[in-house]
Design an enzyme around this catalytic site. Sequence first.
Site, PDB file in Angstrom:
ATOM      1  N   HIS A 132      -6.544 -18.562  20.394  1.00  0.00           N
ATOM      2  CA  HIS A 132      -6.268 -19.847  19.753  1.00  0.00           C
ATOM      3  C   HIS A 132      -5.179 -20.654  20.465  1.00  0.00           C
ATOM      4  CE1 HIS A 132      -8.900 -18.992  16.460  1.00  0.00           C
ATOM      5  NE2 HIS A 132      -8.171 -17.985  15.993  1.00  0.00           N
ATOM      6  N   ASP A 168     -15.091 -12.804  17.578  1.00  0.00           N
ATOM      7  CA  ASP A 168     -14.122 -12.937  16.501  1.00  0.00           C
ATOM      8  C   ASP A 168     -14.699 -13.769  15.360  1.00  0.00           C
ATOM      9  OD1 ASP A 168     -10.809 -12.577  16.591  1.00  0.00           O
ATOM     10  OD2 ASP A 168     -11.460 -14.142  15.223  1.00  0.00           O
ATOM     11  N   TYR A 302      -7.580  -7.645  10.712  1.00  0.00           N
ATOM     12  CA  TYR A 302      -6.394  -7.496   9.887  1.00  0.00           C
ATOM     13  C   TYR A 302      -6.550  -6.401   8.844  1.00  0.00           C
ATOM     14  CZ  TYR A 302      -6.050 -11.627  12.545  1.00  0.00           C
ATOM     15  OH  TYR A 302      -6.078 -12.485  13.627  1.00  0.00           O
TER      16      TYR A 302
END
Length: 394
Positions: A132, A168, A302
């Site tokens: 990002h 992702d 996560y």
Amino acid sequence: MSDAVTVIWDDALLGYTMGGDHPMHPVRLDLTMRLADSLGVLGSSRIEVVKPEPAGPELLTLVHDPAYLEAVRRAPDDPYGAGHGLGTPDNPVFPGMYEAAALITGGSVLAAELVSSGRAQHAVNIAGGLHHAMRDQASGFCVFNDAAVAIAWLLGQGWERIAYVDLDVHHGDGVQAAFYDDPRVLTVSIHQTPLTIFPGTGFPEETGGPGKALGSAVNLALPNGTDDSGWLRAFTAVVPSVVRAFDPQILITQCGCDAHHEDPLADLGLTVDGQRASYRAVHDLAHEVCDGRWIALGGGGYGLVRCVPRAWTHLLAEAGGDRLAPDTVIPQSWQDDVRRRGLRTPPPGSMTEGGYVGFHRWDPFTENRVDRAVLRTRTASFPYFGLDPDDPRD
């Protein structure tokens, strides 16, 4: 070309703490490497573990502005006035931030060097994939865009066709932005619809800059709740076709595992089994299209205990050529280590979740949310590759 596989790792990579109790906490990397080691993955005769060096300014400025590098250096001394997206909840300032981010980037460039030189057929940097970060801005937990720096380095070595495939759950916006006008780089991202998730980009109509770069960006935006079978159906309906048509010399994959059904920051429905199947798919594609030259990076994810260690241990085993059986039992010593750390999530007992990874291949005659997403991407992108959006053979 050597058939060796290099894993880039140094315990210093655990310094990317993001300031404490952050979703990107490096415990996920430590648990991955410990699980891979306890299952014998890192003991494979093909795998060598190599320590990286930090990327210097000459590498980082291939993608980032010098003023941004200086802002990252100064940020720990002035966390509230750093600017450039630093000092936010997503990108908190922490001591050693510049050094940690530079080391991660150095690892991805080292992976590129090893594959470029032929010293390794595959190279894996699970700490990388920070996709990002923009030219002068931190974003989405990412300070330096290691993937973009590695691609820029490869272009500087004379490689002319590099395919970047991003698995992702979030759109690979920083890498796409870095090469949106460069026809030498194909960026492909398969992610949750930007209507419901950060960063709000990655619509199928984002197809590359005007002129020669049109078609160099391919975006497949999937509806919330897409499961293993739907994800694999969509992937196979788009990604292999455009990558084959592009005919890359090197394949780079960002293997973020936050499409997992338990991920706290996203809403897709993959299991560890589906993620394992996705790694096999990109591995096979690398051997089909570019003589096995494959650089695999980490990224998001996560679920620190139940997802990331299992998913990326499967990735390391896949790259090493000795796949783990899905029902492999996780050693008690690893489970005990999780408990000793005081992590609240109970550790898993095996390398599978029993996910169903069978799927029917896409055709233009069915109508569901995933198929509509597939057709929208094929309609937007396939003509640039001389492919027919409506022909399932393309």
